[in-house]
Design an enzyme around this catalytic site. Sequence first.
Site, PDB file in Angstrom:
ATOM      1  CB  CYS A 119     -50.232  40.394  15.202  1.00 21.24           C
ATOM      2  SG  CYS A 119     -49.170  40.371  13.723  1.00 21.24           S
TER       3      CYS A 119
ATOM      4  CG  HIS B 141     -50.202  45.096  15.457  1.00 25.05           C
ATOM      5  ND1 HIS B 141     -49.617  44.396  16.501  1.00 25.05           N
ATOM      6  CD2 HIS B 141     -49.718  44.554  14.318  1.00 25.05           C
ATOM      7  CE1 HIS B 141     -48.804  43.469  16.009  1.00 25.05           C
ATOM      8  NE2 HIS B 141     -48.865  43.536  14.692  1.00 25.05           N
TER       9      HIS B 141
ATOM     10  CD  GLU C  82     -50.441  45.913  19.480  1.00 26.91           C
ATOM     11  OE1 GLU C  82     -49.477  45.222  19.082  1.00 26.91           O
ATOM     12  OE2 GLU C  82     -51.619  45.741  19.077  1.00 26.91           O
TER      13      GLU C  82
END
Length: 239
Positions: free
Chosen positions: A96, A186, A188
């Site tokens: 990002c 993302h 994560e």
Amino acid sequence: MSHRQRRVLLLQAGSAPAALRARFGDFPDWFARHLAPRVELEVVRPYERALPSPSRFHGVLVTGSLASVTDPAPWMDEAGAWLVDAARAIPVLGVCFGHQLLARALGGRVELNPRGREAGTVEVQLTAAGARDPLFAGLPARLLAQETHEDHVAELPPGATLLAGNARTPVQAFGVGERLRCVQFHPEFDQARSRHLAELRRAAGEAAAWGDVDPAAVRETPEATAVLGRWLDHFVGAR
């Protein structure tokens, strides 16, 4: 070499909103869920202190941030130059904000996305090069990912290869050489984090400004999360 002997520097470029931190911890915790069982993580905040020598690590990962590279601070320029230098010797993954920071440091162009913010669970399409790249090889050509950003890479850096995109954000992933990879989405995030973020924005009256994501429409994104494991496998060598 054992997994614990592989060391990854987590360059924390910012912090999650307070309400998310209260429930899920901060950005390093989100990555640690996927990385810490396999490698030794060291967290450094480049806006607080100088970055260590890259020679101490087997890889570097750059997190997201609420900051924007379109409003650069001195630490961003310093971190970008450090990362470009580090990638000459060890693998670097930008996520990002990290994706945008590296694109800018390499000579690409980052700007406010004229198509608007991208948030929630979205579809990302691999390019032919992306489907062959170790970061994505074996994953579906179209995969779901969690997003939350308003800036985007409007022009790839010289020598970069486009690995993934979609209609709203044409540069969803790119690579430069053998060691540097960047993703706008993302990996994560999970459904719980993305859904809670959408709920918080609705509660704060900010939903329209962030794409008005329906929390119920947020889905799990295991293929996007798999990118972190692939980075460890194929770039860091933490098998």
